[in-house]
Scaffold this active site. Structure first.
Site, PDB file in Angstrom:
ATOM      1  CB  SER A 102      -0.885   0.013   1.243  1.00  0.00           C
ATOM      2  OG  SER A 102      -1.810  -1.030   1.183  1.00  0.00           O
ATOM      3  NE  ARG A 110      -2.679   4.605   0.264  1.00  0.00           N
ATOM      4  CZ  ARG A 110      -3.226   3.411   0.001  1.00  0.00           C
ATOM      5  NH1 ARG A 110      -2.481   2.413  -0.477  1.00  0.00           N
ATOM      6  NH2 ARG A 110      -4.521   3.199   0.202  1.00  0.00           N
ATOM      7  N   GLY A 145      -5.812  -3.948  -7.858  1.00  0.00           N
ATOM      8  CA  GLY A 145      -7.002  -3.157  -7.538  1.00  0.00           C
ATOM      9  C   GLY A 145      -6.635  -1.792  -6.981  1.00  0.00           C
ATOM     10  CD  GLN A 199      -8.106  -1.323  -3.331  1.00  0.00           C
ATOM     11  OE1 GLN A 199      -9.061  -1.560  -4.077  1.00  0.00           O
ATOM     12  NE2 GLN A 199      -7.068  -2.132  -3.236  1.00  0.00           N
ATOM     13  CG  ASP A 248      -5.145  -7.132   2.032  1.00  0.00           C
ATOM     14  OD1 ASP A 248      -6.274  -7.273   1.521  1.00  0.00           O
ATOM     15  OD2 ASP A 248      -4.420  -6.142   1.797  1.00  0.00           O
TER      16      ASP A 248
END
Ligand code: S3P
Length: 433
Positions: free
Chosen positions: A23, A27, A95, A170, A316
């Protein structure tokens, strides 16, 4: 890597670092590209998903240097400096890339198209398209609300107050990123706390994001200033080893420099509640993120009812948590986890089917699973092209009565390219073919 074969291990030992947080890696590229100045990143996850984001920004004219060993230098172009890509932006299995990029692209002056692989093409995109259209963005999907996404540029976005129907970082992130380009304030209310990396990292880039309870707000029209980012090891990748060492007698491993942002540590809390022997060592703050070394020793786990407030904080990690439950004494009940059905695979269905084929009493429910722990047999498993399903069953093989063969493991490289090597080094009996 087509298949993995996992068999009984006599114990896991060692101290090592799993790859960088997925993640944060995504970013770092997005925000570094949109910032003014040069952003230096270390610990970047050099795996397909994060590289898909990197390539997308390169094809929008951002100079991004890959310096090796997780070091990346991004020459930011500012919020309005991206260029129209020459072709569709292909983001593979990711995704996160597709949903976050759709928010950024909605604010550009050029048209663009986002595409992905066969798994991503089945995943729901209306969850971002509906609120984006409330912001006056123009994005078209297939009739079923899936990609390819055709995004029209030159739209004057307006801020909205959006109450998300599902807990999704998300969706929240997509809207906050679109909010950078919108007139006025964009506020997103979430029904459950989800990972807050977008908010934290925007602040790290000098952009104000306010958080008031479960509402995050941003005002458009500012700018981002380049910074440096030290990406910690991914707790979602560490999770496989937390469960592996817990269920394998004679294990004692330490996972170094793992990100323990409180919006990500549900897996630790759930395993502790199941009786795992986990210690957080050397807790520190690095570049605004909490980090620790995590020591885990084997211990018999107990079944629990997983508190629903921990579900989004461990979303997750459920594939491998279901494996932990299969080895626990007693029954584990997971509820409130319907989001698992729209991940890289339907993780309730794929895990329940896989565990059942290994003789485990696992019953899928609409929003979770009921697992009666006990012994696990050997067998052959389908990963359904889902990296975390493949790695979860590699962990299941550590104590199964007979080897577990997992088919279709190519996608392990989307998040954890050296999984087999690291796992074998610490004592897994794991072979790739
Ligand atoms: C992610 C958010 C989560 C998670 C995914 C990464 C992110 O997805 O499952 O792996 O980086 O924002 P959802 O927002 O769909 O829950």
């Amino acid at each position: 890597m087509k298949t993995m074969i996992s068999s009984r291990s006599m114990g896991l030992k060692g101290s090592f670092r799993v790859p960088g947080d997925k993640s944060i890696s995504h970013r770092s590229i997005m925000l570094g590209s949109l910032a003014e100045g040069v952003t230096e990143v270390s610990g970047f996850l050099e795996a397909e998903d994060a590289l898909a984001t990197l390539k997308s920004f390169q094809s929008m004219g951002v100079n991004i240097e890959q310096l090796g060993e997780g070091r990346v230098r991004i020459h930011g172009v500012g919020l309005h400096g991206l260029k129209k890509p020459e072709s569709d932006l292909y983001v593979g299995n990711s995704g996160t890339s597709m949903r976050l990029l759709s928010g950024i692209l909605a604010g550009q002056s050029f048209d663009s198209v986002l595409t992905g692989d066969s798994s991503l093409t089945k995943r729901p995109m209306r969850r971002v398209l509906d609120p984006l259209s409330l912001m006056a963005a123009k994005v078209e999907s297939s009739d079923g609300g899936t990609s390819p996404l055709k995004i029209s540029g030159k739209q004057a976005l307006v801020g909205i107050n959006y109450v998300m129907p599902m807990g999704s970082a998300q969706v929240k992130s997509c809207l906050l990123l679109a909010g950078l380009y919108a007139q006025g304030t964009t506020s997103v209310t979430e029904p459950a706390v989800t990972r807050d990396h977008t908010e934290q990292m925007l602040r790290g880039f000098g952009y104000d994001v306010t958080t008031d309870g479960n509402v995050a707000s941003i005002v458009g029209g500012g700018h981002l200033k380049a910074t440096s980012i030290d990406v910690p090891a991914d707790i979602s990748s560490a999770a496989f080893f937390l469960v592996a060492a817990s269920i394998t007698p004679n294990s004692d491993i330490t996972l170094q420099h793992v990100g323990i942002n409180p919006t990500r540590t549900g897996v630790i809390d759930i395993l502790l509640a199941m009786g795992a022997n986990i210690q957080l060592l050397n807790e520190r703050v690095v570049g605004g993120e909490k980090v620790a070394d995590i020591r885990v020793k084997s211990n018999q786990l107990q079944g629990i009812e997983v508190p629903e407030n921990l579900v989004a904080l461990a979303i997750d990690e459920f594939p491998v948590l279901f494996v932990a439950a299969a080895y626990a004494n007693g029954t584990t009940v997971v509820t409130g986890a319907e989001e698992l059905r729209v991940k890289e695979s339907d993780r309730i269905q794929t895990m329940a089917e896989g565990l059942q084929s290994l003789g485990v009493d696992a019953q899928a429910t609409d929003d979770g699973m009921i697992i009666k722990g006990g012994s696990v047999l050997g067998g052959e498993i389908e990963s359904f092209d889902d990296h975390r399903i493949a790695m979860a069953f590699a962990v299941a093989g550590l104590q199964s009565n007979g080897e577990i063969k997992i088919n279709n493991c190519e996608n392990v490289s989307t998040s954890f390219p050296k999984f087999v090597e690291l796992a074998s080094n610490c004592g897994f009996e794991l072979h790739a073919q």
